[in-house]
Write an enzyme that holds these catalytic residues in place. Structure first.
Site, mmCIF file in Angstrom:
data_model
loop_
_atom_site.group_PDB
_atom_site.id
_atom_site.type_symbol
_atom_site.label_atom_id
_atom_site.label_comp_id
_atom_site.label_asym_id
_atom_site.label_seq_id
_atom_site.Cartn_x
_atom_site.Cartn_y
_atom_site.Cartn_z
ATOM 1 N N ARG A 1 -3.453 2.859 8.524
ATOM 2 C CA ARG A 1 -3.730 1.570 7.863
ATOM 3 C C ARG A 1 -2.484 0.716 7.774
ATOM 4 O O ARG A 1 -1.392 1.228 7.550
ATOM 5 C CB ARG A 1 -4.195 1.784 6.419
ATOM 6 C CG ARG A 1 -5.504 2.476 6.256
ATOM 7 C CD ARG A 1 -5.669 2.817 4.786
ATOM 8 N NE ARG A 1 -6.607 3.889 4.595
ATOM 9 C CZ ARG A 1 -7.874 3.724 4.241
ATOM 10 N NH1 ARG A 1 -8.339 2.523 4.025
ATOM 11 N NH2 ARG A 1 -8.667 4.758 4.093
ATOM 12 N N GLY B 1 -8.077 -7.833 4.181
ATOM 13 C CA GLY B 1 -8.967 -8.018 5.319
ATOM 14 C C GLY B 1 -8.299 -8.613 6.539
ATOM 15 O O GLY B 1 -8.942 -8.840 7.560
ATOM 16 N N TYR C 1 8.895 -36.565 -18.729
ATOM 17 C CA TYR C 1 7.474 -36.262 -18.576
ATOM 18 C C TYR C 1 7.009 -36.378 -17.127
ATOM 19 O O TYR C 1 7.699 -36.971 -16.296
ATOM 20 C CB TYR C 1 6.619 -37.176 -19.468
ATOM 21 C CG TYR C 1 6.600 -38.632 -19.026
ATOM 22 C CD1 TYR C 1 5.621 -39.095 -18.146
ATOM 23 C CD2 TYR C 1 7.555 -39.538 -19.478
ATOM 24 C CE1 TYR C 1 5.600 -40.418 -17.730
ATOM 25 C CE2 TYR C 1 7.546 -40.855 -19.063
ATOM 26 C CZ TYR C 1 6.568 -41.292 -18.187
ATOM 27 O OH TYR C 1 6.555 -42.605 -17.766
ATOM 28 N N CYS D 1 4.955 -40.444 -11.940
ATOM 29 C CA CYS D 1 3.508 -40.641 -12.004
ATOM 30 C C CYS D 1 2.840 -40.615 -10.628
ATOM 31 O O CYS D 1 1.662 -40.899 -10.511
ATOM 32 C CB CYS D 1 3.161 -41.924 -12.740
ATOM 33 S SG CYS D 1 3.696 -43.392 -11.863
ATOM 34 N N HIS E 1 -15.875 -8.575 1.675
ATOM 35 C CA HIS E 1 -14.856 -9.520 2.152
ATOM 36 C C HIS E 1 -15.112 -10.920 1.591
ATOM 37 O O HIS E 1 -14.223 -11.564 1.044
ATOM 38 C CB HIS E 1 -14.898 -9.523 3.686
ATOM 39 C CG HIS E 1 -13.925 -10.475 4.311
ATOM 40 N ND1 HIS E 1 -14.264 -11.760 4.662
ATOM 41 C CD2 HIS E 1 -12.620 -10.338 4.623
ATOM 42 C CE1 HIS E 1 -13.211 -12.370 5.178
ATOM 43 N NE2 HIS E 1 -12.201 -11.523 5.169
ATOM 44 N N ARG F 1 -3.813 -1.268 -6.403
ATOM 45 C CA ARG F 1 -2.963 -2.467 -6.311
ATOM 46 C C ARG F 1 -3.368 -3.428 -7.423
ATOM 47 O O ARG F 1 -4.458 -3.292 -7.990
ATOM 48 C CB ARG F 1 -3.105 -3.140 -4.947
ATOM 49 C CG ARG F 1 -4.503 -3.548 -4.655
ATOM 50 C CD ARG F 1 -4.654 -4.098 -3.258
ATOM 51 N NE ARG F 1 -6.072 -4.143 -2.917
ATOM 52 C CZ ARG F 1 -6.536 -4.431 -1.726
ATOM 53 N NH1 ARG F 1 -5.720 -4.659 -0.734
ATOM 54 N NH2 ARG F 1 -7.826 -4.471 -1.511
ATOM 55 N N LYS G 1 0.835 -1.208 0.000
ATOM 56 C CA LYS G 1 0.000 0.000 0.000
ATOM 57 C C LYS G 1 0.870 1.258 0.000
ATOM 58 O O LYS G 1 0.633 2.188 -0.781
ATOM 59 C CB LYS G 1 -0.916 -0.026 1.230
ATOM 60 C CG LYS G 1 -1.989 1.009 1.173
ATOM 61 C CD LYS G 1 -2.970 0.843 2.321
ATOM 62 C CE LYS G 1 -3.865 -0.354 2.112
ATOM 63 N NZ LYS G 1 -4.664 -0.706 3.274
ATOM 64 N N SER H 1 9.349 -44.910 -14.374
ATOM 65 C CA SER H 1 8.368 -43.921 -13.933
ATOM 66 C C SER H 1 8.459 -43.868 -12.407
ATOM 67 O O SER H 1 8.185 -44.867 -11.734
ATOM 68 C CB SER H 1 6.965 -44.332 -14.387
ATOM 69 O OG SER H 1 6.040 -43.369 -13.984
ATOM 70 N N MET I 1 -5.541 -7.424 8.341
ATOM 71 C CA MET I 1 -4.965 -6.579 9.376
ATOM 72 C C MET I 1 -5.825 -5.340 9.592
ATOM 73 O O MET I 1 -6.873 -5.178 8.994
ATOM 74 C CB MET I 1 -3.531 -6.251 9.009
ATOM 75 C CG MET I 1 -2.707 -7.527 8.998
ATOM 76 S SD MET I 1 -0.981 -7.241 8.891
ATOM 77 C CE MET I 1 -0.844 -6.166 7.564
HETATM 78 C C1 PEP Z 1 3.175 -44.201 -6.521
HETATM 79 O O1 PEP Z 1 3.503 -44.959 -5.612
HETATM 80 O O2 PEP Z 1 3.634 -43.054 -6.672
HETATM 81 C C2 PEP Z 1 2.179 -44.626 -7.509
HETATM 82 C C3 PEP Z 1 1.875 -43.871 -8.543
HETATM 83 O O3 PEP Z 1 1.536 -45.793 -7.256
HETATM 84 P P1 PEP Z 1 0.299 -45.942 -6.244
HETATM 85 O O4 PEP Z 1 -0.102 -44.587 -5.818
HETATM 86 O O5 PEP Z 1 -0.748 -46.660 -6.990
HETATM 87 O O6 PEP Z 1 0.911 -46.765 -5.164
#
Ligand code: PEP
Ligand code: MG
Length: 881
Positions: free
Chosen positions: A95, A104, A857, A837, A460, A344, A25, A770, A106
């Site tokens: 302020r 909101g 990936y 994954c 708010h 802002r 501010k 993976s 402070m």
């Molecule tokens: C993991 O362990 O990260 C995975 C993807 O397998 P799950 O969550 O099915 O054990």
């Protein structure tokens, strides 16, 4: 060292660059003063003064008091008013303003400088007696609240007593005087004294603002938002201007673009004859600024004060151009003269953030790279918010303002505590309030959506819900809320605490009961454009975790370039399939296991076909069975009896078999490749299903199938070597049977720490790795994924862990395993593809790390795919910067 920075009258000692020192501010006020905007003059006490205050147990730095004294004298000269003067008194606002905005959170004190003498002087000087006393009663109450921490209820009770017996809501001067006395009495009853010396008022007010930085509420907010805790707040002391002086006075809040849709329209709200707090607190429902903001022409500021409106319009254009981003501006009009109190960068819905970023690139204001960096990656999940199913039967019981889009359904809770309790019982909640205040933040955080009876688009509730990305309906005047009895009435119905309602923040509707919702049908053109830009810069590819054809299709429509994890055990949630799976797991010998597998084969084959069809031309990684047994076998006696009956077994026989299968530690038990190796017919059947599906589609259709078979829970090379042999034998057998040409890969999950350490030897049998970061985190820490909730809250509260490592990737520890495993794996197999994954495949900080160490990936749940696409682009842009 100076702890004070002046601004006003076209000059300022600070500038926009001094945000860390002057707070958002203060830096904004300095910058606006430099631009020559009509900013009431003032000065900012720096964040360093606040840090000193906390470091030295509430002491001010040595020269601060003297500097403030000089600043006030300078003020007096500039405004030709006097602090405490009985002729022409100077009033100021005090302020807070931290470096990172905490809307909101402070405290603010207005009209400081009033006392029994100056109030009379203001009345005489302005000629508005009622106004003077109205300002005084607001000040005494605010002071009691902010400086003395006296509960709102005590003041409200005192006010009720004064109002009793008076005919109109609008108190006259005598009523206001009585109110001032009553409020002072409330303070005295607390054994405190309302100070009449303005210098003493100022000293206490500055301390109160410093302290407001460290309230539990503010600390909770910073923790939730990941804002640093040690910056302290600046304090802005500014000459008061009055929006409540007469009918030619007003106050309002405006945005240079629509903060909900992002459309390029000047958007805002105002209230005639009122102070800013009336708009922000949601205690009055404000009027639209212009017809573009959706109001009646006669109600608009544009119509009622055309000159001030024209000047405001001109200034908002200048401010947006200057800052190069959408601005949220507070203004006051005092007797026709416009003042800008604050500007802002405006908070906006995720959809608006994208619209604005795309528009600004098209307008030539910013580059694509800057646009991509401006949108928070996680907010993209919210763009994919559910909407009300248009074909579902529904009963609309009330209509309010559409404050934050999306549909939400839950049980009604009237307080933060009730909301938290319901959520602890596993129920979704809609928080219903007259209006919200910062005390409600915890309740809002746990709720699915928020509904208020009062307040406008800048109240708010509206601002906070938008920031949190939660559906919200405000100003729902159809609602009569009775907290005492725990219910609300609408014209047509009575809804009690605990009843289900559904709200639609996209159009302001409130529905009785649970109304089915749909995922957003298609994302808007600007979202598509934005994500296409993200893909231009991203290096890391984004796949999705999907276990059925509809998730796969959704993932593809959200931009996934393949399936990175199809958990085959998740294909057994339907009754028939589950029965076959249980039969297979419970089988005592190979013969009965084979019988069960014959039931499983066609189920899997059909499902794989559908998934391959959805992902035509894109890779699909299918993980062979990895069922922690406890997730598939019954525990409760009644479930065991039901299963025994279903399978034609005696209860006792089933119990005995369950006893044999019982594991102390199922997550570390007979699962993953251990199950596949001890019972090779299980994996063989699954591989048969995969390749029969793939070969049939290849032979009979134009579908291109790219299967990748993934082996779970591998810890050493021989495990993978053997499993790979099973896969290759069966795959080659089926491919030659069908006489088709089909490319496929065989790889492994790396989810056991040993696998990361021995990645070099494992990679010799893998086409891809993976990283299963869920198990890898669980097993690295030795924290059970299912039981972490027992101690995690303590660890987080005590700062033993910065956050939940199962949600936010542990770069520091598990990250080392991923980096080590990748480099060892690639060293022994240069063609190895590497991805992630686990849940962390959708965590932007994790994604930045995975990009930096050169993975190929990430794979995450379908709704997180856009998040991951943007995070991957941001990682690439940051890394190359
Ligand atoms: C993991 O362990 O990260 C995975 C993807 O397998 P799950 O969550 O099915 O054990
Ligand atoms: Mg796993």
């Amino acid at each position: 060292m100076s702890f004070i920075y002046h601004f006003g009258a076209g000059k300022a000692e600070g500038s926009a660059a001094d945000k860390a020192l002057l707070g958002g501010k203060g830096a904004g006020l300095a910058e606006m003063s430099r631009l020559g905007l009509p900013v009431p003059p003032g000065f900012t006490v720096t964040t360093e003064a606040c840090q000193h205050y906390f470091k030295f147990g509430g002491e001010w730095p040595d020269n601060l008091e003297a500097d403030i004294g000089h600043a006030v004298t300078q003020f007096e000269t500039l405004t030709k008013k006097g602090f405490g003067s009985r002729q022409n008194p100077l009033l100021v606002s005090v302020r807070s303003g931290a470096p990172v905005s905490m809307p909101g959170m402070m405290d603010t004190i207005l009209n400081l400088g009033l006392n029994d003498e100056t109030v009379e002087a203001i009345a005489t000087h302005t000629g508005h007696v009622r106004f003077a006393w109205d300002a005084y009663r607001r000040f005494v109450r605010m002071f009691g609240d902010v400086v003395f921490n006296i509960s709102h209820n005590k003041f409200a009770r005192a006010e009720d007593l004064i109002r009793q017996g008076r005919e109109t809501d609008e108190l006259d001067v005598d009523g206001l005087k009585a109110l001032v006395s009553a409020y002072k009495k409330v303070i005295e009853d607390e054994r405190l004294t309302f100070p009449s010396d303005p210098h003493e008022q100022l000293r206490l007010a500055i301390n109160a603002v410093f302290q407001s930085f460290n309230t539990p509420r503010a600390r909770y907010h910073r923790k939730a938002q990941g804002i640093p805790d040690d910056t302290g707040t600046a304090v802005n002391i500014q000459t008061m201007v009055f929006g409540n002086m007469d009918e030619q006075s007003a106050t309002g809040v405006c945005f240079t673009r629509d903060p909900k849709s992002g459309q390029k329209i000047f958007f805002g709200e105002w209230l005639p004859n009122a102070q800013g707090e009336d708009v922000v607190a949601g205690t009055h429902t404000p009027l639209p600024l212009n017809t573009l903001s959706g109001g009646n022409a006669e109600d608009c500021l544009e119509h009622q004060m055309p000159e001030a409106y024209a000047q405001l319009n001109d200034l908002q254009l200048r401010l947006e151009e200057h800052y190069g981003d959408m601005q949220d501006i507070e203004f006051t009009i005092e007797r026709g003269e416009l003042f800008i109190l604050q500007t802002r960068t405006g908070k906006r819905t995720p959809a608006a953030a994208i619209q604005i970023a795309v528009d600004m690139v098209n307008e030539g204001v910013i580059t694509k790279e800057a646009a991509l960096m401006r949108v928070e990656a996680t907010s993209l999940e919210l763009v994919m918010r559910p909407v009300i199913d248009p074909s579902a039967p529904k009963n609309c019981i009330a209509k309010g303002l559409d404050a934050s889009p999306g549909a939400a359904c839950g049980r009604v809770a009237f307080s933060s505590e009730a909301a938290q309790e319901m959520v602890e019982h596993g129920d979704p909640v809609i928080l219903v309030r007259l209006e919200t205040s910062p005390e409600d933040i915890q309740g809002m955080t746990v709720s699915e959506g928020i509904l208020t009876a009062q307040g406008g688009q800048t109240s708010h509730a509206a601002v906070v819900a938008r920031g949190m990305g939660k559906p919200c309906v405000v100003g729902c005047t159809d609602l009569l809320v009775d907290y005492g009895r725990g219910l609300f009435y609408t014209g047509s119905s009575v809804v009690k605490a605990g009843d289900y309602i559904t709200i639609n923040g996209t159009d302001g509707s409130v529905y009785e009961g649970k109304v089915p919702t749909l995922p957003p049908a298609t994302s808007s053109e600007s979202v598509q454009t934005f994500l296409k830009w993200a893909d231009e810069f991203a290096v890391l590819k984004v796949r999705a975790n999907a276990d059925n054809a509809s998730d796969a299709a959704r993932a593809r429509s959200l931009g996934a370039i393949g399936i990175g994890l199809c958990r085959t055990e998740h294909m057994f949630f339907q009754a028939d399939a589950l029965r076959a799976m249980r039969q297979m797991l419970l089988a005592r010998d190979e013969h009965s296991r084979q019988r069960a597998l014959q039931l499983i084969l066609p189920i899997q084959r059909e499902e794989f076909k559908h998934i391959f069809e959805s992902m035509n031309g894109l890779p699909v990684t299918i993980r062979l069975l990895d069922p922690p047994l406890h997730e598939f076998l019954p525990k409760r006696p009644e479930d065991i009896s039901a299963l025994a009956q279903d399978l034609g077994l005696r209860d006792g026989a089933l119990k005995e078999r369950l006893g044999q299968l019982h594991e102390i530690n199922p997550m570390m038990g007979h699962r993953g490749c251990r199950l596949g190796l001890t019972n090779p017919e299980i994996y063989a059947t699954q591989v048969r299903a995969i390749f029969e599906a793939a070969c049939q589609l290849t032979r009979d259709s134009d579908i291109t199938v790219i299967p990748e078979v993934m082996i779970p829970l591998v810890a050493n090379a021989p495990e993978l070597e053997r499993c790979r042999q099973t896969v290759v034998n069966m795959a080659e057998h089926i491919i030659s049977q069908y006489n088709v040409s089909l490319d496929y890969k065989v790889g492994t999950m790396i989810e056991v720490p040993r696998a990361a350490l021995k990645a070099g030897s494992i990679a010799q049998h893998a086409d891809f790795f993976s990283f299963g970061t869920n198990d890898l985190t669980q097993l690295s820490y030795g924290f059970s994924r299912d039981d972490i909730g027992k101690f995690l809250p303590f660890y987080l509260a005590e700062g033993i862990l910065p956050d939940n490592p199962l949600a936010q990737f542990d770069i520091d520890g598990v990250g080392e395993l991923v980096e080590f495993g990748t480099s060892r794996g690639r060293h022994s197999n240069a063609r190895l593809k590497v991805g992630v994954c686990g849940e962390h495949g959708g965590d932007p900080k994790g994604i930045a790390f995975f990009h930096n160490i050169g993975l190929d990936y990430v794979s995450c749940s379908p709704f997180r795919v856009p998040v991951a696409r943007l995070a991957a682009a941001q990682a690439a842009l940051t890394h190359s910067a």
